[in-house]
Design a protein around this motif. Structure first.
Motif, PDB file in Angstrom:
ATOM      1  N   ASN A  37      18.381  14.611  59.943  1.00 33.66           N
ATOM      2  CA  ASN A  37      17.721  14.000  61.492  1.00 33.66           C
ATOM      3  C   ASN A  37      19.014  13.684  61.925  1.00 33.66           C
ATOM      4  OD1 ASN A  37      14.918  13.719  60.231  1.00 33.66           O
ATOM      5  ND2 ASN A  37      15.661  11.805  59.316  1.00 33.66           N
ATOM      6  N   GLU A  46      24.162   9.752  65.187  1.00 33.49           N
ATOM      7  CA  GLU A  46      23.919   9.424  63.800  1.00 33.49           C
ATOM      8  C   GLU A  46      23.129  10.752  63.255  1.00 33.49           C
ATOM      9  OE1 GLU A  46      21.330   5.938  63.795  1.00 33.49           O
ATOM     10  OE2 GLU A  46      22.969   4.692  64.621  1.00 33.49           O
ATOM     11  N   GLU A  48      21.591  12.113  59.431  1.00 27.11           N
ATOM     12  CA  GLU A  48      21.299  11.725  58.304  1.00 27.11           C
ATOM     13  C   GLU A  48      20.819  12.808  57.444  1.00 27.11           C
ATOM     14  OE1 GLU A  48      18.807   7.730  58.812  1.00 27.11           O
ATOM     15  OE2 GLU A  48      17.723   9.396  59.388  1.00 27.11           O
ATOM     16  N   ASP A 113      27.859   6.936  54.737  1.00 27.68           N
ATOM     17  CA  ASP A 113      27.558   6.193  53.850  1.00 27.68           C
ATOM     18  C   ASP A 113      26.453   6.851  52.945  1.00 27.68           C
ATOM     19  OD1 ASP A 113      26.957   3.293  52.426  1.00 27.68           O
ATOM     20  OD2 ASP A 113      25.378   3.355  53.453  1.00 27.68           O
ATOM     21  N   TYR A 114      26.393   6.708  51.576  1.00 31.38           N
ATOM     22  CA  TYR A 114      25.305   7.262  50.623  1.00 31.38           C
ATOM     23  C   TYR A 114      24.403   6.129  49.868  1.00 31.38           C
ATOM     24  CZ  TYR A 114      23.102  10.641  47.506  1.00 31.38           C
ATOM     25  OH  TYR A 114      22.007  11.232  46.657  1.00 31.38           O
ATOM     26  N   ILE A 118      20.086   9.093  50.667  1.00 31.60           N
ATOM     27  CA  ILE A 118      20.402   9.636  52.245  1.00 31.60           C
ATOM     28  C   ILE A 118      21.948   9.388  52.455  1.00 31.60           C
ATOM     29  CG2 ILE A 118      19.740   9.177  54.656  1.00 31.60           C
ATOM     30  CD1 ILE A 118      17.243   9.985  52.749  1.00 31.60           C
ATOM     31  N   ARG A 120      24.315   8.981  55.352  1.00 27.13           N
ATOM     32  CA  ARG A 120      24.350   8.679  56.696  1.00 27.13           C
ATOM     33  C   ARG A 120      25.793   8.775  57.346  1.00 27.13           C
ATOM     34  NH1 ARG A 120      20.428   5.583  54.198  1.00 27.13           N
ATOM     35  NH2 ARG A 120      18.607   5.648  55.197  1.00 27.13           N
ATOM     36  N   GLN A 122      27.993   8.160  60.664  1.00 32.21           N
ATOM     37  CA  GLN A 122      28.085   7.784  62.173  1.00 32.21           C
ATOM     38  C   GLN A 122      29.170   8.281  62.693  1.00 32.21           C
ATOM     39  OE1 GLN A 122      26.438   4.498  63.416  1.00 32.21           O
ATOM     40  NE2 GLN A 122      25.331   4.933  61.477  1.00 32.21           N
TER      41      GLN A 122
END
Length: 138
Positions: A37, A46, A48, A113-114, A118, A120, A122
């Motif tokens: 995403n 962002e 994901e 970040d996991y 997921i 993610r 930035q």
């Protein structure tokens, strides 16, 4: 049969990018591909990726020039007893997913970040790009 002309060059361009990325990844013996995403905010993008069942140290994130790539391998746990499956959809093996970064991304400030399967990311925009987007001309 009716033949319709597809008049969206951007969609066609994306289609070819995805197709050639898929072909390149298959040529490198990758067996699956995480779904993604992507969203855009005023000051960042962002990204994901759905990578369930893995640990943080089982995948890598790299940025080279304008390409962000996530690679890894989901290994199957070997069980002692032999199980008969009626249906088996879990996918194991190597994966790779690459994304072309816009020039407006500040590559030195990317954060990841996991959590809960997921990944993610930035992808902050450069200050110049953020200011340009915040100033609205009426």
């Amino acid at each position: 049969m009716t033949l319709m002309r597809w008049n969206n060059p951007l969609a066609v361009s994306r289609l070819f990018d995805e197709m050639f990325n898929d072909m390149a990844e298959r040529g490198q013996d990758y067996t699956w591909r995480p779904l993604a995403n992507i969203s855009e905010k005023d000051d960042r993008y962002e990204l994901e990726l759905a990578i369930p069942g893995m640990k943080k140290d089982e995948f890598n994130i790299s940025v080279e020039k304008n390409m962000l790539t996530v690679t890894g391998e989901r290994k199957e746990e070997k069980k002692e007893e032999h199980e008969e499956y009626t249906r088996r959809e879990f996918v194991y093996g190597k994966f790779s997913r690459s994304f072309t970064l816009p020039e407006s991304v500040d590559r030195d400030k990317i954060k990841a970040d996991y959590n809960d399967g997921i990944l993610r990311l930035q992808l902050p925009k450069t200050e110049k790009e953020t200011l340009k987007r915040l100033v609205k001309v009426s």
